[in-house]
Scaffold this active site. Structure first.
Site, PDB file in Angstrom:
ATOM      1  N   ASN A 161       6.982   6.581  -0.619  1.00 37.06           N
ATOM      2  CA  ASN A 161       5.794   7.315  -0.147  1.00 37.06           C
ATOM      3  C   ASN A 161       6.055   8.802   0.105  1.00 37.06           C
ATOM      4  OD1 ASN A 161       7.287   6.670   2.108  1.00 37.06           O
ATOM      5  ND2 ASN A 161       5.531   6.196   3.401  1.00 37.06           N
ATOM      6  N   GLU A 260      13.958   3.120  10.039  1.00 37.87           N
ATOM      7  CA  GLU A 260      12.582   3.600  10.224  1.00 37.87           C
ATOM      8  C   GLU A 260      11.698   2.607   9.491  1.00 37.87           C
ATOM      9  OE1 GLU A 260      11.821   5.976  12.124  1.00 37.87           O
ATOM     10  OE2 GLU A 260      13.567   7.306  12.195  1.00 37.87           O
ATOM     11  N   CYS A 294       3.937   5.458   7.193  1.00 34.83           N
ATOM     12  CA  CYS A 294       4.151   4.548   8.326  1.00 34.83           C
ATOM     13  C   CYS A 294       3.527   5.117   9.595  1.00 34.83           C
ATOM     14  CB  CYS A 294       5.640   4.255   8.514  1.00 34.83           C
ATOM     15  SG  CYS A 294       6.616   5.756   8.547  1.00 34.83           S
ATOM     16  N   GLU A 468      15.306  10.358  13.730  1.00 29.44           N
ATOM     17  CA  GLU A 468      15.654  11.300  12.667  1.00 29.44           C
ATOM     18  C   GLU A 468      15.055  12.660  13.008  1.00 29.44           C
ATOM     19  OE1 GLU A 468      16.445   8.771   8.731  1.00 29.44           O
ATOM     20  OE2 GLU A 468      14.330   9.142   9.071  1.00 29.44           O
TER      21      GLU A 468
END
Ligand code: ADP
Length: 489
Positions: A161, A260, A294, A468
């Site tokens: 994505n 993640e 997400c 992150e």
């Protein structure tokens, strides 16, 4: 299908595996095709790694580790800085490549290239700020020396994505910390990562420090790499289901892990919200990347007194968006990435309607080629609809109504995910109270966008482990070594 410019950009991408500083074919000779999701046509054919290629990449990363860790931080920093500048210089070509393989509109691809490059700039700055500690033991006498050292070779698995940004936000801190890398991009979008590999080589990354293996047999190729034991860290961005499988594989050799995973973000609009600001935020939180993020707002909970007005304004904006091939002028919504992604959106909307939801905008998939789905708004969506529990990963906004703050919070937290939630209110007390009670790693307060390389991105619950970006981002790639110093008085 392709204009001359598209052909030129595609032809410039290396199509092999990057192992030990060399581009090579898969040991099996296998290749795989990359598709344009807006037409279904083949864009390119790239090497498709076999398990032995995965092990060769790991060997290269392992052999390069000690020398890379010994490179001066300033030199590692300069390499990342050069890569940042090269990405910005090639922003248009990289954006076109990304739009071709992933589908998002060109303007969004340009935005992602800048966002992705920013991780290299940020971590080039962090590379020279790795510190340690020194302290006197409480009882006196001995001293504590704490040093930070690179974790070691890292394995990265990234999704389709955000084909560049999901890579740079792992590669940036790893290289800054002195770790070597084996990265496997998603099979739908390997071209952006292959182009990035070339940029990093040109920026001065030594042979073996960055290895790229595209593999359609993800499990077959990556499981032996993870179980081998020479890699010391896994960082994965993708679905929760796959994340759990990888976590189990990491257990065997106790790899450090950053995950993640999926999200199920709620978007709460209180009666004291600025509705125009809320609609603006909703467009960003819902429609960035066609909803394939997400962090995308998955469920809208709106106070009863403003629900109708909010739904009308949002519907008007969603209905006016231009859908089409991402390379065309003015297109704001591209295709979904593949048939599986499109099928899921169709299923979830069908399920919500079967449970009594009403479609006010969109809702019908087109019949032409490509994986297009129109921006869609649903109202009166019952809590037991799958849309309220599963990530739709598409341009669909389901709206439900609430009456009290407690009810809104209970609905928002009624999920195993905990990545991000969005809150719109002009009341400061409520804003902070709700932000504290939301079970997520991030909260968007009167904004529809939380991602920023300088901020700690990540989730709680089944949305993941670790962060992150931000000042903590590099810590995920550093081990602490404590040296107890005795014999002092
Ligand atoms: P999505 O369903 O959005 O494609 P996935 O979690 O399946 O999300 O994929 C994210 C990344 O994980 C991709 O690079 C994919 O190839 C990889 N992947 C999927 N399954 C596995 C697996 N069993 N082992 C290792 N990598 C995997």
């Amino acid at each position: 299908m392709n204009s001359d410019l598209e052909r030129k950009v595609l032809d410039a991408v290396p199509t092999g595996l990057l192992i030990g500083g060399e581009w090579r074919q898969a040991a099996s000779g296998a290749t795989t095709k990359v598709e344009d999701p807006s037409t279904g046509e083949v864009l390119a054919e790239v090497a498709d790694a076999a398990p032995e290629d995965g092990i060769a990449a790991l060997t290269a990363a392992h052999e390069a580790q000690a020398a890379w860790a010994a490179v001066a931080p300033r030199e590692r920093s300069d390499i990342l800085r050069r890569a940042y500048e090269a990405m910005i210089a090639r922003q248009d070509d990289l954006a076109l490549l990304m739009t071709l393989e992933m589908g998002k509109p060109l303007a969004e691809s340009r935005g992602e290239v800048a966002y992705a490059a920013e991780f290299f700039r940020w971590f080039s700055e962090e590379a020279v700020r790795i510190d340690g500690g020194f302290a006197t033991a409480p009882a006196g006498g001995s001293r504590f020396l704490v040093m930070k050292q690179p974790v070691g070779p890292c394995v990265f698995i990234t999704p389709w994505n955000f084909p560049l940004a999901m890579g740079t936000r792992k590669i940036g801190p790893a290289l800054a910390a002195g770790c070597t890398v084996v990265i496997k991009p998603a099979p739908q979008t390997p071209l952006s990562m292959l182009a990035l590999g070339e940029i990093l080589q040109e920026a001065g990354v030594p042979a073996g420090v960055l290895n790229i293996i595209n593999a359609t047999d993800a499990q077959g190729v990556m499981e032996p790499v993870i179980r081998d034991g020479r890699a010391r860290k896994l960082s994965f961005t993708g679905s929760t289901g796959v994340g759990k499988i990888l976590l189990e594989q990491c257990a065997e050799k106790v790899l450090r892990t950053s995950l993640e995973l999926g999200g199920n973000a709620s978007f709460l609009v209180f009666d004291d919200a600025d509705l125009d600001k809320a609609v603006e935020g909703a467009m960003l939180a819902k429609m960035r990347n066609m909803g394939e993020a997400c962090t995308a707002a998955n469920r809208f909970y709106v106070h009863r007194s403003v629900a109708e007005a909010f739904a009308a304004k949002l519907g008007e904006r969603m209905g006016a968006l231009k859908v089409g091939r991402g390379t065309e002028d003015g297109v704001q919504v591209g295709p979904l990435v593949d048939a599986k992604g499109l099928g899921k959106v169709v299923d979830l909307v069908g399920d919500a309607v079967a449970h009594g939801a009403r479609v006010t905008v969109g809702g019908e998939k087109g019949s032409g080629p490509g994986y297009f789905y129109p921006p869609t708004v649903l109202v009166d969506v019952p809590q037991n609809s799958r849309l309220n529990h599963e990530e739709v990963f598409g341009p669909v906004a389901p709206i439900s109504v609430f009456d009290t703050e407690d009810e809104a919070l209970a609905a928002a937290n009624a999920t195993e995910f905990g990545l991000v939630n969005y809150v719109f209110t002009e009341n400061l007390n409520r804003a902070l109270r709700v932000a504290e009670k939301l079970e997520s790693g991030m909260v968007g307060l009167n904004t529809g966008l939380v991602s920023n390389p300088a901020a700690p991105f990540g989730g709680i619950k089944e949305s993941g482990l670790g962060r992150e970006g931000g000042t903590v981002g590099i810590e995920e790639f550093l081990e602490l070594k404590y040296v107890a110093i005795g014999g002092l008085s």
